[in-house]
Design an enzyme around this catalytic site. Sequence first.
Site, PDB file in Angstrom:
ATOM      1  N   GLN A  95       5.167   1.344   6.762  1.00 43.65           N
ATOM      2  CA  GLN A  95       5.373   1.470   5.554  1.00 43.65           C
ATOM      3  C   GLN A  95       4.106   2.739   5.335  1.00 43.65           C
ATOM      4  O   GLN A  95       2.979   2.569   5.034  1.00 43.65           O
ATOM      5  CB  GLN A  95       5.370   0.615   4.478  1.00 43.65           C
ATOM      6  CG  GLN A  95       5.766   1.028   3.125  1.00 43.65           C
ATOM      7  CD  GLN A  95       5.694   0.073   2.063  1.00 43.65           C
ATOM      8  OE1 GLN A  95       5.776  -1.207   2.181  1.00 43.65           O
ATOM      9  NE2 GLN A  95       5.303   0.230   0.764  1.00 43.65           N
ATOM     10  N   CYS A 101       8.974  -0.051   0.107  1.00 42.90           N
ATOM     11  CA  CYS A 101       9.099  -1.554   1.084  1.00 42.90           C
ATOM     12  C   CYS A 101      10.572  -1.898   1.066  1.00 42.90           C
ATOM     13  O   CYS A 101      10.855  -2.647   2.054  1.00 42.90           O
ATOM     14  CB  CYS A 101       8.149  -2.342   0.474  1.00 42.90           C
ATOM     15  SG  CYS A 101       8.239  -3.003  -1.187  1.00 42.90           S
ATOM     16  N   HIS A 174       6.562  -7.057  -3.224  1.00 45.16           N
ATOM     17  CA  HIS A 174       6.637  -6.447  -2.002  1.00 45.16           C
ATOM     18  C   HIS A 174       7.794  -7.262  -1.193  1.00 45.16           C
ATOM     19  O   HIS A 174       8.121  -8.427  -1.392  1.00 45.16           O
ATOM     20  CB  HIS A 174       5.425  -6.856  -1.192  1.00 45.16           C
ATOM     21  CG  HIS A 174       5.293  -6.202   0.318  1.00 45.16           C
ATOM     22  ND1 HIS A 174       5.403  -4.773   0.232  1.00 45.16           N
ATOM     23  CD2 HIS A 174       5.192  -6.496   1.502  1.00 45.16           C
ATOM     24  CE1 HIS A 174       5.417  -4.299   1.760  1.00 45.16           C
ATOM     25  NE2 HIS A 174       5.399  -5.477   2.275  1.00 45.16           N
ATOM     26  N   ASP A 189       7.119  -6.558   8.362  1.00 45.54           N
ATOM     27  CA  ASP A 189       6.635  -5.942   7.112  1.00 45.54           C
ATOM     28  C   ASP A 189       6.143  -4.607   7.391  1.00 45.54           C
ATOM     29  O   ASP A 189       5.111  -4.505   8.281  1.00 45.54           O
ATOM     30  CB  ASP A 189       5.605  -7.217   6.754  1.00 45.54           C
ATOM     31  CG  ASP A 189       4.805  -6.709   5.403  1.00 45.54           C
ATOM     32  OD1 ASP A 189       4.797  -5.536   4.969  1.00 45.54           O
ATOM     33  OD2 ASP A 189       4.084  -7.491   4.702  1.00 45.54           O
TER      34      ASP A 189
END
Length: 236
Positions: A95, A101, A174, A189
Amino acid sequence: MAWVPLESNPEVMTKFLHKLGVPKKWSIIDVYGLDPDLLAIVPRPILAVILLYPTKGEKTEEEKEKEKEKENENEKEKVQEGKGDISDSVYHMKQSISNACGTIALLHSVANNLDSIQLEDGFLKKFLNESKGLSYIERGANLESAQDIIDTHMESAQEGQTEAPGEDVEVYHHFVAFVHKDGTLYELDGRKPAPINHGATSPDSLLNDAALVCKEYMERDPNEMRFTVVALAASE
């Protein structure tokens, strides 16, 4: 670069995926609770679980630093226990865009389930095909210039039930995604350099196993209520 954040809203997220070329047999579904009875009512099959969690609250900087140290220790322990191996087949991207996200969690969910999701011809299918052999960093960089995906994200970000914040507004939540790959539960992630291996799972137990990890997130701050869990699952 910053985007307007995507709302954790199953209807908005589902429309976004369908615009990207995901067939309408798949939708984003609310997971109303993490107890077995509530998990049992989520439609099957389930391809991915997405958690939205708060990243900043009323805690002091010292408390947050301690939590970060604890997270790092937990990840080290997983590696020592033999849970640190990552399959080469896991699709993971960086990211590099603020507030992206939500879209990255959705892309992780789709990209790691192309054996089940027959994407329609279009810009997402092209993006995933072209980025298949790239590195984690290169995939993130490619997203910065994927104008069709950017435009679709921006359009979807305006469709939520709450007023969309501006691109320059700091967001304190997030998204992360959980997928099954090669018999393993992975947490994906875009802010972390590698997927997190959470041990064995299966297509049938993915939701329950991911729910255990989601509970770990929630137990870090029992007074915090701003968590949401959704699943990429068969349309109801």
